[in-house]
Design a protein around this motif. Structure first.
Motif, PDB file in Angstrom:
ATOM      1  N   PHE A  23       0.803  -0.977   0.221  1.00  0.00           N
ATOM      2  CA  PHE A  23       0.061   0.040  -0.074  1.00  0.00           C
ATOM      3  C   PHE A  23       0.864   1.104  -0.042  1.00  0.00           C
ATOM      4  N   ALA A  24       0.516   2.267  -0.882  1.00  0.00           N
ATOM      5  CA  ALA A  24       1.238   3.792  -1.035  1.00  0.00           C
ATOM      6  C   ALA A  24      -0.183   4.650  -1.038  1.00  0.00           C
ATOM      7  N   ALA A  25       0.058   5.451  -0.044  1.00  0.00           N
ATOM      8  CA  ALA A  25      -1.154   6.609  -0.494  1.00  0.00           C
ATOM      9  C   ALA A  25      -0.696   7.686  -1.375  1.00  0.00           C
ATOM     10  N   GLN A  26      -1.701   8.156  -2.006  1.00  0.00           N
ATOM     11  CA  GLN A  26      -1.334   9.259  -2.890  1.00  0.00           C
ATOM     12  C   GLN A  26      -0.716  10.493  -2.304  1.00  0.00           C
ATOM     13  N   ASN A  27      -1.291  10.592  -1.238  1.00  0.00           N
ATOM     14  CA  ASN A  27      -0.698  11.964  -0.489  1.00  0.00           C
ATOM     15  C   ASN A  27      -0.585  11.918   0.981  1.00  0.00           C
ATOM     16  N   PRO A  28       0.531  10.739   1.150  1.00  0.00           N
ATOM     17  CA  PRO A  28       1.004  10.620   2.646  1.00  0.00           C
ATOM     18  C   PRO A  28       1.246  11.779   3.785  1.00  0.00           C
ATOM     19  N   PRO A  29       1.047  11.763   4.793  1.00  0.00           N
ATOM     20  CA  PRO A  29       0.243  10.737   5.478  1.00  0.00           C
ATOM     21  C   PRO A  29      -1.533  10.404   5.370  1.00  0.00           C
ATOM     22  N   LYS A  30      -1.784  11.218   4.575  1.00  0.00           N
ATOM     23  CA  LYS A  30      -3.266  11.395   4.382  1.00  0.00           C
ATOM     24  C   LYS A  30      -3.751  10.240   3.613  1.00  0.00           C
ATOM     25  N   VAL A  31      -4.858   9.489   3.989  1.00  0.00           N
ATOM     26  CA  VAL A  31      -5.501   8.258   3.131  1.00  0.00           C
ATOM     27  C   VAL A  31      -6.837   8.632   3.023  1.00  0.00           C
ATOM     28  N   THR A  32      -7.369   8.644   2.009  1.00  0.00           N
ATOM     29  CA  THR A  32      -8.959   8.913   1.736  1.00  0.00           C
ATOM     30  C   THR A  32      -9.435   7.351   1.464  1.00  0.00           C
ATOM     31  N   LEU A  33     -10.530   6.976   2.439  1.00  0.00           N
ATOM     32  CA  LEU A  33     -11.127   5.806   2.248  1.00  0.00           C
ATOM     33  C   LEU A  33     -12.755   5.926   2.247  1.00  0.00           C
ATOM     34  N   TYR A  34     -13.545   5.355   1.234  1.00  0.00           N
ATOM     35  CA  TYR A  34     -14.813   5.322   1.047  1.00  0.00           C
ATOM     36  C   TYR A  34     -15.447   3.772   1.505  1.00  0.00           C
ATOM     37  N   THR A  35     -16.533   4.231   2.290  1.00  0.00           N
ATOM     38  CA  THR A  35     -17.060   2.673   2.411  1.00  0.00           C
ATOM     39  C   THR A  35     -18.558   2.762   2.395  1.00  0.00           C
ATOM     40  N   CYS A  36     -18.852   1.511   1.351  1.00  0.00           N
ATOM     41  CA  CYS A  36     -20.267   1.506   1.029  1.00  0.00           C
ATOM     42  C   CYS A  36     -21.120   1.296   2.211  1.00  0.00           C
ATOM     43  N   GLY A  37     -22.006   2.324   2.693  1.00  0.00           N
ATOM     44  CA  GLY A  37     -22.730   1.904   3.816  1.00  0.00           C
ATOM     45  C   GLY A  37     -24.255   1.337   3.685  1.00  0.00           C
ATOM     46  N   PRO A  38     -25.199   1.206   4.625  1.00  0.00           N
ATOM     47  CA  PRO A  38     -26.369   0.601   4.353  1.00  0.00           C
ATOM     48  C   PRO A  38     -27.583   1.508   3.595  1.00  0.00           C
ATOM     49  N   THR A  39     -28.560   0.746   3.074  1.00  0.00           N
ATOM     50  CA  THR A  39     -29.734   1.275   2.919  1.00  0.00           C
ATOM     51  C   THR A  39     -30.510   1.310   4.009  1.00  0.00           C
ATOM     52  N   VAL A  40     -30.878   2.615   4.651  1.00  0.00           N
ATOM     53  CA  VAL A  40     -31.510   2.618   5.703  1.00  0.00           C
ATOM     54  C   VAL A  40     -32.748   2.546   5.826  1.00  0.00           C
ATOM     55  N   TYR A  41     -33.481   1.288   5.529  1.00  0.00           N
ATOM     56  CA  TYR A  41     -34.710   1.096   5.410  1.00  0.00           C
ATOM     57  C   TYR A  41     -35.254  -0.115   6.592  1.00  0.00           C
ATOM     58  N   ASP A  42     -34.131  -0.502   7.272  1.00  0.00           N
ATOM     59  CA  ASP A  42     -34.386  -1.622   8.204  1.00  0.00           C
ATOM     60  C   ASP A  42     -33.238  -1.608   8.818  1.00  0.00           C
ATOM     61  N   TYR A  43     -33.324  -2.661  10.105  1.00  0.00           N
ATOM     62  CA  TYR A  43     -32.034  -2.695  10.954  1.00  0.00           C
ATOM     63  C   TYR A  43     -31.069  -3.838  10.055  1.00  0.00           C
ATOM     64  N   PRO A  44     -29.867  -3.416  10.004  1.00  0.00           N
ATOM     65  CA  PRO A  44     -29.055  -4.291   9.246  1.00  0.00           C
ATOM     66  C   PRO A  44     -28.902  -5.599  10.168  1.00  0.00           C
ATOM     67  N   HIS A  45     -28.594  -6.901   9.452  1.00  0.00           N
ATOM     68  CA  HIS A  45     -28.460  -8.066   9.984  1.00  0.00           C
ATOM     69  C   HIS A  45     -26.804  -8.478  10.290  1.00  0.00           C
ATOM     70  N   ILE A  46     -26.641  -9.436  10.964  1.00  0.00           N
ATOM     71  CA  ILE A  46     -25.084  -9.449  11.484  1.00  0.00           C
ATOM     72  C   ILE A  46     -24.266  -9.745  10.228  1.00  0.00           C
ATOM     73  N   GLY A  47     -24.877 -10.337   9.172  1.00  0.00           N
ATOM     74  CA  GLY A  47     -23.839 -10.388   8.060  1.00  0.00           C
ATOM     75  C   GLY A  47     -23.450  -9.146   7.455  1.00  0.00           C
ATOM     76  N   ASN A  48     -24.289  -8.048   7.493  1.00  0.00           N
ATOM     77  CA  ASN A  48     -23.856  -6.830   6.931  1.00  0.00           C
ATOM     78  C   ASN A  48     -22.794  -6.261   7.610  1.00  0.00           C
ATOM     79  N   PHE A  49     -22.768  -6.571   9.394  1.00  0.00           N
ATOM     80  CA  PHE A  49     -21.778  -5.628   9.975  1.00  0.00           C
ATOM     81  C   PHE A  49     -20.354  -6.604   9.623  1.00  0.00           C
ATOM     82  N   ARG A  50     -20.198  -7.628   8.832  1.00  0.00           N
ATOM     83  CA  ARG A  50     -18.736  -8.146   8.523  1.00  0.00           C
ATOM     84  C   ARG A  50     -18.169  -6.797   7.693  1.00  0.00           C
TER      85      ARG A  50
END
Length: 493
Positions: A23-50
């Motif tokens: 791993f090498a960051a584009q502009n160290p020490p900064k790292v940009t990270l995006y995570t696909c989160g949930p569709t908030v229409y119900d409670y997520p199940h335990i599989g989602n939390f992995r």
């Protein structure tokens, strides 16, 4: 001030190219990270939390390696269809119907806020650090419309009777993520093929409808895939370091993101490292709300399991390996987590010797525990090997069983490991009983106190069979009894 340690190379498995890469960051020490989160229409199940625990471990490992992480996680609060190929019912509308509410944008927002708040509370309960920003898709409608407009103007789209679509034939690199075979790709079996689409993999950028927002193409909603690219641009920039999600997002959602982002900006790559987690099953069966096996964190609590115990279970398998959840396995994880936490709490240095506030030399001068370098170095190697949490946990138990180091040094080292584990292992004498679930004898039911007194009498008289029988009687009443050098400890079974 955090102690500085020697740097080690960090290796991550990049889905783009399907190989482990330094791993090498584009502009160290900064790292940009995006995570696909949930569709908030119900409670997520335990599989989602992995997916969310994996992303949290990644962020903790980056921070452990002295990177400054800027992290965005989206909350999809409209327009995500039950079929990710632009088909099926809208999940938010399903939530409105389930709640008996009229289908309006205002009600959609209310439902999303309810489940969004519950999700954030679950994230905290399971030990995940909050992202730099939780972004709601409905707050970024202008940005999504602007991105679609750019794609239209550059000739990447076409219009049908139901919306504006991205033409994948205009983007030759489509499908490179995951090496998708487009010639074999077929539309979902649950719906009729859309005869107006040029290719089954073409995806909606804007869907027409009587509900939604106004645009130059007509009233409607942005397509699901456009939101993440727009929000990543707005919060992290046009090119980001790392994007995470479940492996089910590779074929459609993440390839769609890449195509939109790179076509709109002309910059490649949109994301330098794509990381995806494998699924978990429950008793060998895929987790699905339609199958009725979508256990939530609240459901685990109802059965006596803490979210942190479930987190421990997740860490026992590598994020890229399938894992099968059973309550027997979770019970084992609960016991192991309890023993590890108890060791740290009972042997930890007092708060004045906190790792977070002192150098190792100062800690030793105060009589507190010190991080054991040989174990710290091996731990660093494990987590930098594509987030190898099973190996890191095994090392933690090797340390606990090692008779050579002082208990306080062991506890300090385990607390140091917990910067990555996120299990909440550390504690002090004032909160130890509460954190371990220890019950004061005086707070126990009278009949239980009587059994404990009889057992203590039997032990003093060395009537071990009688003492064991009384322990079993206490177990049957829901209490675990443990003899320690200091006193008898009672916890809920």
């Amino acid at each position: 001030m955090r102690v500085s340690y020697p740097s080690l190379p960090l290796t991550l498995f990049n889905t783009l190219g399907a190989r482990a890469e330094p791993f090498a960051a584009q502009n160290p020490p900064k790292v940009t990270l995006y995570t696909c989160g949930p569709t908030v229409y119900d409670y997520p199940h335990i599989g989602n939390f992995r997916a969310y625990v994996f992303a949290d471990i990644l962020k903790r490992v980056l921070r452990y390696n002295s990177f400054a992480v800027q992290h965005t996680m989206n909350l999809t609060d409209f327009g995500h269809l039950t079929d990710d190929a632009d088909a099926g019912e809208d999940k938010m509308m399903l939530a409105l119907k389930r709640a008996g509410k009229d289908i309006t944008l205002a009600n959609m927002r209310t439902i999303a806020e309810q489940y969004g708040a519950a999700f954030i509370a679950d994230m905290e309960a399971i030990g995940n650090l909050p992202p730099t920003a939780y972004t709601k898709a409905s707050d970024y409608i202008p940005e999504q419309i602007a991105l679609i407009r750019a794609l239209v103007e550059k000739g990447y789209t076409y219009q049908t009777s139901d919306g504006v679509y991205f033409d994948i034939s205009r983007f030759p690199g489509y499908g490179a993520l995951g090496n998708i075979d487009l010639t074999a790709q077929k539309e979902g079996a649950r719906v009729e093929a859309n005869p107006e689409k040029k290719h089954p993999a073409d995806f909606a950028l804007w869907k027409f409808g009587s509900l939604g927002w106004e645009s130059v193409w007509g009233k409607g909603f942005p397509g699901w895939h456009i939101e993440c690219a727009a929000m990543a641009f707005a919060t992290l920039g046009k090119q980001i370091d790392i994007h995470t999600g479940g492996r089910d997002l590779i074929a459609t959602h993440h390839n769609g993101e890449i195509a939109q982002a790179e076509a709109a900006t002309g910059k490649s790559p949109y994301v330098r490292y794509w990381l995806h987690n494998e699924f978990i099953t429950i008793n060998g069966t895929k987790i699905s709300k339609s199958l009725g096996n979508g256990i939530t964190l609240r459901g685990l609590r109802d059965r006596g399991f803490s979210p942190r115990a479930y987190r421990y279970w997740l860490l026992t398998s590598h994020y890229r390996s399938p894992a099968n959840f059973t309550f027997e396995a979770l019970s084992g994880a609960k016991q192991a987590f309890f023993r590890l936490k108890r060791f740290v709490v009972e042997e930890a240095p007092p708060p004045s010797a906190s790792l977070a506030s002192k150098s190792l030399a100062k800690e030793e001068a105060d009589g507190g525990g010190a991080v054991i370098e040989v174990y710290r170095s091996r731990f660093h190697e494990a987590i930098n090997d594509d987030l190898n949490t099973p190996r890191a946990l095994a090392l933690a138990w090797e340390l606990v069983k090692d008779p050579t180091p002082a208990p306080r040094d062991k506890a300090a080292t385990l607390a140091h490991f917990d910067e990555v584990f996120g299990l909440g292992l550390s504690g002090d004498s004032d909160t130890a009983a509460e954190s371990l679930g220890v019950i004061e004898i005086s707070n126990l039911p009278e009949e239980v106190q009587i059994l404990l007194a009889e057992r203590e009498r039997a032990r003093k008289q060395k009537k071990w069979d009688e003492a064991d029988a009384l322990r079993e009687a206490l177990n049957l009443k829901g209490f675990l009894v443990e003899d320690t050098p200091k006193a008898v400890r009672v916890t809920k079974a």
